[in-house]
Design a protein around this motif. Sequence first.
Motif, mmCIF file in Angstrom:
data_model
loop_
_atom_site.group_PDB
_atom_site.id
_atom_site.type_symbol
_atom_site.label_atom_id
_atom_site.label_comp_id
_atom_site.label_asym_id
_atom_site.label_seq_id
_atom_site.Cartn_x
_atom_site.Cartn_y
_atom_site.Cartn_z
ATOM 1 N N HIS A 61 -49.491 13.908 25.656
ATOM 2 C CA HIS A 61 -50.489 13.379 24.726
ATOM 3 C C HIS A 61 -50.184 11.970 24.213
ATOM 4 N N HIS A 62 -49.102 11.381 24.678
ATOM 5 C CA HIS A 62 -48.753 10.051 24.177
ATOM 6 C C HIS A 62 -47.905 9.282 25.194
ATOM 7 N N ILE A 63 -47.742 8.001 24.892
ATOM 8 C CA ILE A 63 -46.836 7.116 25.624
ATOM 9 C C ILE A 63 -45.733 6.731 24.637
ATOM 10 N N SER A 64 -44.499 6.754 25.095
ATOM 11 C CA SER A 64 -43.390 6.322 24.253
ATOM 12 C C SER A 64 -42.814 5.018 24.787
ATOM 13 N N ILE A 65 -42.388 4.191 23.863
ATOM 14 C CA ILE A 65 -41.714 2.930 24.163
ATOM 15 C C ILE A 65 -40.366 2.987 23.448
ATOM 16 N N TYR A 66 -39.303 2.601 24.140
ATOM 17 C CA TYR A 66 -37.957 2.627 23.577
ATOM 18 C C TYR A 66 -37.243 1.325 23.911
ATOM 19 N N PRO A 67 -36.356 0.801 23.133
ATOM 20 C CA PRO A 67 -36.093 1.095 21.727
ATOM 21 C C PRO A 67 -37.059 0.334 20.834
ATOM 22 N N VAL A 68 -36.848 0.434 19.547
ATOM 23 C CA VAL A 68 -37.639 -0.308 18.562
ATOM 24 C C VAL A 68 -36.890 -1.601 18.254
ATOM 25 N N PRO A 69 -37.573 -2.750 18.269
ATOM 26 C CA PRO A 69 -36.874 -4.006 17.946
ATOM 27 C C PRO A 69 -36.401 -4.012 16.491
ATOM 28 N N ARG A 70 -35.396 -4.835 16.201
ATOM 29 C CA ARG A 70 -34.810 -4.876 14.866
ATOM 30 C C ARG A 70 -35.060 -6.178 14.121
ATOM 31 N N GLY A 71 -35.252 -7.274 14.827
ATOM 32 C CA GLY A 71 -35.120 -8.573 14.204
ATOM 33 C C GLY A 71 -36.341 -9.245 13.624
ATOM 34 N N ASP A 72 -37.494 -8.616 13.589
ATOM 35 C CA ASP A 72 -38.702 -9.295 13.115
ATOM 36 C C ASP A 72 -39.409 -8.398 12.102
ATOM 37 N N ASP A 73 -39.294 -8.748 10.812
ATOM 38 C CA ASP A 73 -39.849 -7.910 9.743
ATOM 39 C C ASP A 73 -41.360 -7.760 9.842
ATOM 40 N N THR A 74 -42.059 -8.820 10.218
ATOM 41 C CA THR A 74 -43.516 -8.752 10.341
ATOM 42 C C THR A 74 -43.901 -7.780 11.452
ATOM 43 N N LEU A 75 -43.253 -7.906 12.594
ATOM 44 C CA LEU A 75 -43.514 -7.000 13.704
ATOM 45 C C LEU A 75 -43.155 -5.562 13.307
ATOM 46 N N ASN A 76 -42.027 -5.387 12.644
ATOM 47 C CA ASN A 76 -41.610 -4.041 12.247
ATOM 48 C C ASN A 76 -42.633 -3.394 11.319
ATOM 49 N N VAL A 105 -43.563 -6.320 21.306
ATOM 50 C CA VAL A 105 -42.326 -5.532 21.205
ATOM 51 C C VAL A 105 -41.384 -5.931 22.335
ATOM 52 N N ALA A 106 -41.905 -5.989 23.554
ATOM 53 C CA ALA A 106 -41.078 -6.347 24.708
ATOM 54 C C ALA A 106 -40.493 -7.748 24.543
ATOM 55 N N ALA A 107 -41.308 -8.690 24.112
ATOM 56 C CA ALA A 107 -40.829 -10.063 23.930
ATOM 57 C C ALA A 107 -39.728 -10.120 22.870
ATOM 58 N N GLN A 108 -39.905 -9.374 21.782
ATOM 59 C CA GLN A 108 -38.897 -9.356 20.722
ATOM 60 C C GLN A 108 -37.608 -8.724 21.220
ATOM 61 N N LEU A 109 -37.719 -7.629 21.951
ATOM 62 C CA LEU A 109 -36.516 -6.988 22.497
ATOM 63 C C LEU A 109 -35.777 -7.938 23.447
ATOM 64 N N ALA A 110 -36.513 -8.666 24.271
ATOM 65 C CA ALA A 110 -35.879 -9.631 25.176
ATOM 66 C C ALA A 110 -35.192 -10.733 24.377
ATOM 67 N N ALA A 111 -35.821 -11.171 23.286
ATOM 68 C CA ALA A 111 -35.237 -12.223 22.449
ATOM 69 C C ALA A 111 -33.976 -11.735 21.739
ATOM 70 N N GLU A 112 -33.933 -10.459 21.408
ATOM 71 C CA GLU A 112 -32.767 -9.899 20.723
ATOM 72 C C GLU A 112 -31.573 -9.766 21.648
ATOM 73 N N GLY A 113 -31.822 -9.789 22.957
ATOM 74 C CA GLY A 113 -30.733 -9.724 23.915
ATOM 75 C C GLY A 113 -30.381 -8.305 24.282
ATOM 76 N N PRO A 114 -29.428 -8.141 25.190
ATOM 77 C CA PRO A 114 -29.068 -6.810 25.669
ATOM 78 C C PRO A 114 -28.555 -5.933 24.548
ATOM 79 N N ALA A 115 -28.873 -4.656 24.647
ATOM 80 C CA ALA A 115 -28.398 -3.692 23.653
ATOM 81 C C ALA A 115 -26.894 -3.504 23.797
ATOM 82 N N LYS A 116 -26.267 -3.174 22.700
ATOM 83 C CA LYS A 116 -24.831 -2.885 22.700
ATOM 84 C C LYS A 116 -24.635 -1.373 22.611
#
Length: 124
Positions: A61-76, A105-116
């Motif tokens: 019933h849905h589509i999921s996107i992972y992970p959630v970006p951290r660095g943009d308060d407006t986007l969050n 979301v994808a652009a922000q995640l790419a800007a945040e760099g690889p996950a640790k």
Amino acid sequence: MQHASVDDYIAGQPAAVQSVLQEIRRNIHESIPGAGEMISYGIPTVTLDGHYVVYFAAWKHHISIYPVPRGDDTLNAELEPYLAGKGTLKFVLAKPIPYGLIGRVAAQLAAEGPAKNKNGETDA
């Protein structure tokens, strides 16, 4: 079922969901120039420079996107209605899918760099 490619994963979904996944895929790739893709953890994964950036998956019933970006308060703040867990965004198929928001979301995640990972090492 293990899928050999993102195309194979999408082809294995119901027809109505295939078009949603293709549009999500298109928006993500448009937002991350030079991105690659693969199947990881059994779902489509978009990569950049060998590191995962964003995963997406179809559910009944849905589509999921992972992970959630951290660095943009407006986007969050815009993502708040879609939060379905600490690191998951959930987009209900019965409602309009905000493709542009998913691209952001994808652009922000790419800007945040690889996950640790938990050891502070970059996940590949």
